[in-house]
Design a protein around this motif. Structure first.
Motif, mmCIF file in Angstrom:
data_model
loop_
_atom_site.group_PDB
_atom_site.id
_atom_site.type_symbol
_atom_site.label_atom_id
_atom_site.label_comp_id
_atom_site.label_asym_id
_atom_site.label_seq_id
_atom_site.Cartn_x
_atom_site.Cartn_y
_atom_site.Cartn_z
ATOM 1 N N MET A 1 6.596 -5.428 22.475
ATOM 2 C CA MET A 1 6.301 -6.643 23.170
ATOM 3 C C MET A 1 5.866 -6.596 24.384
ATOM 4 N N LYS A 2 4.559 -7.220 24.621
ATOM 5 C CA LYS A 2 4.055 -6.963 25.776
ATOM 6 C C LYS A 2 4.790 -7.821 26.934
ATOM 7 N N ASN A 3 4.653 -7.596 28.427
ATOM 8 C CA ASN A 3 5.079 -8.258 29.530
ATOM 9 C C ASN A 3 6.364 -8.405 29.387
ATOM 10 N N LEU A 4 7.330 -7.782 28.770
ATOM 11 C CA LEU A 4 8.801 -8.025 28.971
ATOM 12 C C LEU A 4 9.091 -6.910 29.825
ATOM 13 N N LYS A 5 9.185 -6.892 31.096
ATOM 14 C CA LYS A 5 9.088 -6.019 32.014
ATOM 15 C C LYS A 5 10.569 -5.699 32.266
ATOM 16 N N ALA B 1 20.718 -19.464 40.269
ATOM 17 C CA ALA B 1 21.799 -20.213 40.351
ATOM 18 C C ALA B 1 22.840 -19.393 40.706
ATOM 19 N N GLY B 2 23.008 -17.940 40.543
ATOM 20 C CA GLY B 2 23.858 -17.159 40.754
ATOM 21 C C GLY B 2 24.980 -17.147 39.807
ATOM 22 N N ARG B 3 24.856 -17.505 38.638
ATOM 23 C CA ARG B 3 25.718 -17.810 37.591
ATOM 24 C C ARG B 3 25.251 -17.247 36.270
ATOM 25 N N PRO B 4 26.167 -16.325 35.488
ATOM 26 C CA PRO B 4 25.540 -16.134 34.069
ATOM 27 C C PRO B 4 24.913 -17.264 33.508
ATOM 28 N N VAL B 5 23.964 -17.093 32.483
ATOM 29 C CA VAL B 5 23.407 -17.889 31.677
ATOM 30 C C VAL B 5 23.512 -17.601 30.256
ATOM 31 N N LEU B 6 23.811 -18.637 29.469
ATOM 32 C CA LEU B 6 23.928 -18.407 27.820
ATOM 33 C C LEU B 6 22.602 -19.061 27.696
ATOM 34 N N LEU B 7 21.689 -18.172 27.074
ATOM 35 C CA LEU B 7 20.246 -19.008 26.547
ATOM 36 C C LEU B 7 20.358 -18.920 24.965
ATOM 37 N N LYS B 8 20.217 -20.283 24.447
ATOM 38 C CA LYS B 8 20.200 -20.395 23.199
ATOM 39 C C LYS B 8 18.744 -20.145 22.614
ATOM 40 N N ARG B 9 18.646 -19.781 21.457
ATOM 41 C CA ARG B 9 17.375 -19.557 20.785
ATOM 42 C C ARG B 9 16.687 -20.997 20.411
ATOM 43 N N LEU C 1 11.449 -14.530 18.166
ATOM 44 C CA LEU C 1 12.215 -13.549 19.007
ATOM 45 C C LEU C 1 11.586 -13.430 20.479
ATOM 46 N N GLU C 2 10.270 -13.137 20.352
ATOM 47 C CA GLU C 2 9.151 -12.792 21.501
ATOM 48 C C GLU C 2 9.358 -13.921 22.347
ATOM 49 N N GLU C 3 9.154 -15.194 21.767
ATOM 50 C CA GLU C 3 9.068 -16.305 22.731
ATOM 51 C C GLU C 3 10.658 -16.367 23.404
ATOM 52 N N TRP C 4 11.577 -16.324 22.455
ATOM 53 C CA TRP C 4 12.912 -16.253 23.174
ATOM 54 C C TRP C 4 13.271 -15.145 24.334
ATOM 55 N N LEU C 5 12.719 -13.949 23.978
ATOM 56 C CA LEU C 5 12.867 -13.038 25.212
ATOM 57 C C LEU C 5 12.153 -13.210 26.225
ATOM 58 N N ASN C 6 10.718 -13.800 26.149
ATOM 59 C CA ASN C 6 10.053 -14.457 27.129
ATOM 60 C C ASN C 6 10.847 -15.324 28.103
ATOM 61 N N CYS C 7 11.406 -16.207 27.406
ATOM 62 C CA CYS C 7 12.369 -17.151 28.170
ATOM 63 C C CYS C 7 13.571 -16.345 28.878
ATOM 64 N N ALA C 8 14.091 -15.354 28.400
ATOM 65 C CA ALA C 8 15.360 -14.414 29.218
ATOM 66 C C ALA C 8 14.339 -13.902 30.095
ATOM 67 N N GLU C 9 13.092 -13.439 30.143
ATOM 68 C CA GLU C 9 12.625 -12.747 31.008
ATOM 69 C C GLU C 9 12.237 -13.862 32.288
#
Ligand code: PEP
Ligand code: MN
Length: 271
Positions: free
Chosen positions: A1-5, A133-141, A147-155
């Motif tokens: 997947m591109k650009n998921l640095k 925010a300096g806090r862990p984040v739970l990122l729901k799909r 999966l690629e869109e989801w991982l870009n959001c994590a990025e």
């Protein structure tokens, strides 16, 4: 997947997200609690019950993104204060949803983990804000997301300087409507191939049915998930939202007693 640095898997190493003394990505973590914070009694009683059953963190919404504008939207600051009280009493860290970028900094004063719900997965200004925010984040799909869109959001979150992202598969929309959503369990091994971030499963919103939650929780363990997030209510019949999918403390306790031996069994399987 591109650009998921930042999120892509480059080595065998996995990210462990530390939340107080809980480590997500090492061992198996269970987050449990009501959909929504409704009252002091409901929050404290449910928190005590999930703690006694062995949960590692307490969940509860104080800002609930609801499909209808007329549905209960959460108690806001009052709810966060109740979660804080429950956390102090039980020692359980709090996972709670934030839906507006303007609220992130003050919600982060109460929350140990900031949850981004499925409907906000691609709310990019919110993602940037929780990234700072300096806090862990739970990122729901997102329920319509690849999966690629989801991982870009994590990025987005990592690129703002926050490495502590926990992914959560909570079911996607398909033509099937017996279940509320379709739990994509293949996301677990796929995500493990693609990223070093931990992934947990939400068997509650994916099935929408109490009768299916136990089986899908055990299946998530077998699929290699790093944990679960499950809705539990001390009196499900009185729940103000998502009543049909909330486990009772008794059912949750029984499920917990089955998860640990299964995990142990799987750890001892030959490679
Ligand atoms: C929730 O966790 O209560 C919730 C609303 O989840 P989702 O965003 O997955 O629908
Ligand atoms: Mn819910």
């Amino acid at each position: 997947m591109k650009n998921l640095k930042l999120v892509s898997r480059e080595t065998e190493q996995c990210t462990v997200v530390k939340v107080c003394d809980v480590e997500v990505g090492r061992g198996f973590v269970v987050i449990a609690g009501p959909c929504s914070v409704e009252s002091e009694e409901q929050t404290l009683e449910t928190a005590r019950a999930v703690k006694a059953a062995g949960a590692n963190m307490l969940r509860g919404g104080s800002f609930n993104p609801r499909t209808s504008p007329y549905a209960f939207q959460g108690l806001g600051l009052r709810g966060l204060k109740l979660l804080d009280k429950a956390s102090r009493e039980t020692g359980l860290p709090i996972v709670t949803e934030v839906i507006d970028p303007r609220d992130v900094s003050w919600v982060a004063e109460f929350a140990h983990v900031l949850q981004i719900g499925t409907r906000n997965m691609q709310n990019f200004s919110l993602l940037k804000e929780v990234g700072r925010a300096g806090r862990p984040v739970l990122l729901k799909r997102g329920m319509y997301s690849t999966l690629e869109e989801w991982l870009n959001c994590a990025e987005y979150i990592l690129s703002e300087g926050n490495p502590d992202v926990i992914l959560c598969e909570r079911g996607i929309r398909t033509f099937e409507n017996y279940t509320r959503n379709t739990l994509d369990l293949s996301a677990v091994p796929a995500i493990k191939e693609l990223t070093h971030l931990p992934i947990i499963i939400d068997p509650t919103h994916s099935t929408g049915r109490v009768s299916l939650i136990g089986s899908m929780s055990l299946a998530a363990v077998a699929a290699g998930a790093d944990g679960l997030i499950i809705e539990v209510h001390y009196k499900p019949e009185e729940a103000m939202c998502d009543a049909a999918q909330a486990l009772t403390p008794k059912t949750f306790t029984r499920l917990m007693s089955r998860i640990r031996p299964l995990k142990l069994f799987l750890e001892n399987l030959p490679n």
